[in-house]
Design a protein around this motif. Structure first.
Motif, mmCIF file in Angstrom:
data_model
loop_
_atom_site.group_PDB
_atom_site.id
_atom_site.type_symbol
_atom_site.label_atom_id
_atom_site.label_comp_id
_atom_site.label_asym_id
_atom_site.label_seq_id
_atom_site.Cartn_x
_atom_site.Cartn_y
_atom_site.Cartn_z
ATOM 1 N N GLN A 77 0.831 -1.204 0.000
ATOM 2 C CA GLN A 77 0.000 0.000 0.000
ATOM 3 C C GLN A 77 0.869 1.259 0.000
ATOM 4 O O GLN A 77 0.582 2.225 -0.718
ATOM 5 N N LEU A 78 1.929 1.232 0.813
ATOM 6 C CA LEU A 78 2.808 2.403 0.897
ATOM 7 C C LEU A 78 3.508 2.682 -0.432
ATOM 8 O O LEU A 78 3.705 3.843 -0.808
ATOM 9 N N ILE A 79 3.885 1.627 -1.151
ATOM 10 C CA ILE A 79 4.515 1.813 -2.459
ATOM 11 C C ILE A 79 3.554 2.520 -3.404
ATOM 12 O O ILE A 79 3.933 3.460 -4.117
ATOM 13 N N HIS A 80 2.305 2.084 -3.397
ATOM 14 C CA HIS A 80 1.305 2.711 -4.272
ATOM 15 C C HIS A 80 0.985 4.140 -3.836
ATOM 16 O O HIS A 80 0.476 4.930 -4.625
ATOM 17 N N GLN A 81 1.294 4.467 -2.559
ATOM 18 C CA GLN A 81 1.073 5.825 -2.062
ATOM 19 C C GLN A 81 2.306 6.703 -2.236
ATOM 20 O O GLN A 81 2.350 7.836 -1.768
ATOM 21 N N GLY A 82 3.329 6.146 -2.913
ATOM 22 C CA GLY A 82 4.539 6.918 -3.162
ATOM 23 C C GLY A 82 5.480 6.994 -1.984
ATOM 24 O O GLY A 82 6.256 7.958 -1.861
ATOM 25 N N GLN A 83 5.466 5.978 -1.115
ATOM 26 C CA GLN A 83 6.335 5.970 0.058
ATOM 27 C C GLN A 83 7.186 4.690 0.074
ATOM 28 O O GLN A 83 7.088 3.867 0.983
ATOM 29 N N PRO A 84 8.035 4.489 -0.923
ATOM 30 C CA PRO A 84 8.810 3.243 -1.004
ATOM 31 C C PRO A 84 9.820 3.071 0.116
ATOM 32 O O PRO A 84 10.128 1.946 0.507
ATOM 33 N N VAL A 85 10.363 4.169 0.648
ATOM 34 C CA VAL A 85 11.353 4.060 1.731
ATOM 35 C C VAL A 85 10.712 3.465 2.970
ATOM 36 O O VAL A 85 11.240 2.533 3.601
ATOM 37 N N ASP A 86 9.540 3.999 3.344
ATOM 38 C CA ASP A 86 8.822 3.457 4.500
ATOM 39 C C ASP A 86 8.376 2.022 4.241
ATOM 40 O O ASP A 86 8.352 1.194 5.156
ATOM 41 N N ALA A 87 8.019 1.732 2.993
ATOM 42 C CA ALA A 87 7.588 0.372 2.630
ATOM 43 C C ALA A 87 8.720 -0.624 2.861
ATOM 44 O O ALA A 87 8.505 -1.713 3.418
ATOM 45 N N PHE A 88 9.922 -0.252 2.462
ATOM 46 C CA PHE A 88 11.054 -1.161 2.637
ATOM 47 C C PHE A 88 11.339 -1.415 4.114
ATOM 48 O O PHE A 88 11.645 -2.544 4.510
ATOM 49 N N GLU A 89 11.243 -0.369 4.940
ATOM 50 C CA GLU A 89 11.511 -0.539 6.366
ATOM 51 C C GLU A 89 10.536 -1.527 6.997
ATOM 52 O O GLU A 89 10.891 -2.238 7.940
ATOM 53 N N LEU A 90 9.309 -1.585 6.487
ATOM 54 C CA LEU A 90 8.320 -2.509 7.026
ATOM 55 C C LEU A 90 8.684 -3.967 6.762
ATOM 56 O O LEU A 90 8.435 -4.839 7.592
ATOM 57 N N VAL A 91 9.263 -4.241 5.606
ATOM 58 C CA VAL A 91 9.521 -5.640 5.220
ATOM 59 C C VAL A 91 10.987 -6.039 5.383
ATOM 60 O O VAL A 91 11.346 -7.178 5.093
ATOM 61 N N ARG A 92 11.819 -5.114 5.832
ATOM 62 C CA ARG A 92 13.253 -5.390 5.955
ATOM 63 C C ARG A 92 13.518 -6.654 6.774
ATOM 64 O O ARG A 92 14.435 -7.424 6.465
ATOM 65 N N MET A 93 12.729 -6.866 7.845
ATOM 66 C CA MET A 93 12.970 -7.995 8.736
ATOM 67 C C MET A 93 12.316 -9.288 8.261
ATOM 68 O O MET A 93 12.384 -10.305 8.942
ATOM 69 N N HIS A 94 11.685 -9.251 7.101
ATOM 70 C CA HIS A 94 10.939 -10.431 6.638
ATOM 71 C C HIS A 94 11.415 -10.907 5.266
ATOM 72 O O HIS A 94 10.639 -11.456 4.490
ATOM 73 N N LEU A 95 12.693 -10.728 4.961
ATOM 74 C CA LEU A 95 13.186 -11.044 3.618
ATOM 75 C C LEU A 95 13.208 -12.539 3.328
ATOM 76 O O LEU A 95 13.393 -12.948 2.181
ATOM 77 N N SER A 96 13.032 -13.358 4.362
ATOM 78 C CA SER A 96 12.960 -14.805 4.127
ATOM 79 C C SER A 96 11.604 -15.214 3.567
ATOM 80 O O SER A 96 11.445 -16.313 3.044
ATOM 81 N N ASN A 97 10.619 -14.315 3.674
ATOM 82 C CA ASN A 97 9.295 -14.581 3.118
ATOM 83 C C ASN A 97 9.279 -14.160 1.642
ATOM 84 O O ASN A 97 9.626 -13.017 1.320
ATOM 85 N N PRO A 98 8.890 -15.043 0.721
ATOM 86 C CA PRO A 98 8.959 -14.736 -0.726
ATOM 87 C C PRO A 98 8.202 -13.475 -1.122
ATOM 88 O O PRO A 98 8.712 -12.670 -1.912
ATOM 89 N N TRP A 99 6.967 -13.320 -0.592
ATOM 90 C CA TRP A 99 6.182 -12.149 -0.979
ATOM 91 C C TRP A 99 6.815 -10.877 -0.415
ATOM 92 O O TRP A 99 6.955 -9.872 -1.119
#
Length: 351
Positions: free
Chosen positions: A251-273
């Protein structure tokens, strides 16, 4: 003497005054509100409505969110007592609650001290700290008393349920504003959320020239030195599940906030999605160095495509050439990979 009272005692004239116009009374902060808005170049505003006198300052990369409060609610020339609107605390903590789920440590900040001497009344009753604790606020910070201090407040027998309240000395105050035996000082607070420990380092002015202070480690008698450790009320939160984090990040990527989006998933890189969302966020923010650091060597088509883009953007032709010649590139049957190899080969001609 009751909270929210509209009565004031003027001891000099031995009279009781009543606030007749609350709207006009709230406008006493208008000069500060104008300064506040100028300070943030119009990006933030200070409300004259007590219930809205708070601000949240989120720092995803640092893992903390600072919530600022005005402790001057009901404070005026006839009432020096500090007070924070309970409604402001409730609204601020409701706003911070999703941030807690994202793994952030909440720090509350206000001005007044939470205790004072028998002849003093210009401090704030510590009861409001319960509201902060209920909202998972781990640390409180204040000034006003112009001396470094650490108080751990508990309101139950639960040893794990507490809030650490830290005060600091004055950075710019003159000799007449300093408590007896104190000099100018400031704090460096280091937080180790993984270990659940914080450390306060006090830096104090060690010369007598207020126009040109010299800062060194300050000795605080209560600390037994220049530093003091304390336990965080909460260790670093686990945050959202990988599924929830990826959904919110998308959702954040579509809202133009890719930096915040990455911080949300940084700790979950083992998950494919989540990994795929992270790749999209890094590409959108053109954070190519981080992309190379996290996704090399590639383990999926998305990784490979991201790395190709990263090496091209950085003009790292040697790494791009090595990537398209790698075992992953040779063995991957995906059409997208084969097409990207052809495009890269064309790009590399003459490089």
């Amino acid at each position: 003497m009751e909270p929210e009272s509209t009565l004031r005692l003027n001891l000099d004239a031995f009279e009781v005054l009543r606030i007749a116009n609350l709207t006009l009374y709230n406008q006493r902060f208008e000069p500060y509100a104008k300064f506040y808005e100028r300070f943030y170049n119009g990006g933030r505003k200070f409300s004259l409505v007590p219930e809205e006198q708070y601000s949240t300052h989120d720092f995803p990369k640092l893992g903390v969110c600072i919530v600022g409060f005005s402790s001057c609610h009901d404070n005026d020339l006839y009432n020096r007592t500090g007070h924070i609107s309970v409604e402001a605390i409730t609204r601020a903590m409701d706003e911070a609650n999703p941030i807690v789920k994202d793994g952030r440590l909440i720090i509350g900040v206000w001005h007044h001290s939470i205790q004072g001497g028998p002849k003093e009344n210009d401090y704030i009753e510590s009861g409001f700290l319960r509201h902060l604790m209920d909202a998972n606020c781990s640390i409180g910070m204040h000034g006003h008393q112009h001396r470094p201090e650490l108080l751990e407040n508990r309101f139950s027998a639960d040893s794990h349920r507490h809030i650490s309240v830290i005060s600091a000395g004055t950075l710019c105050g003159g000799p007449h504003s300093l408590p007896s035996g104190r000099m100018r000082a400031y704090n460096l607070v280091v937080l180790d959320q993984d270990e659940g420990v914080g450390t306060i380092h006090v830096r104090a002015m060690t010369n007598s020239d207020f126009s040109s202070p010299i800062w060194e480690r300050g000795h605080v008698a209560e600390f037994g030195g220049s530093s003091m450790k304390f336990k965080l009320a909460q260790r670093k939160a686990q945050g959202r599940s990988a599924f929830d984090a990826a959904g919110k990040a998308d959702q954040l990527i579509h809202q133009g906030q890719p930096v915040d989006a990455f911080e949300l998933v940084r700790m979950h890189l083992s998950n494919p999605w989540a990994r795929q969302i992270a790749a999209t966020a890094l590409a959108a923010s053109e954070n190519w160095k981080e992309a190379i650091n996290l996704f090399s060597p590639p383990s999926s088509t998305a990784d490979f495509l991201l790395l190709c883009d990263a090496y091209e953007a950085l003009c790292d032709w040697a790494s791009l050439r090595a990537l398209i010649s790698s075992s992953f590139a040779r063995e991957c049957p995906e059409l997208a990979v084969q097409q990207r190899i052809q495009i890269s080969e064309a790009t590399l001609k003459g490089k």
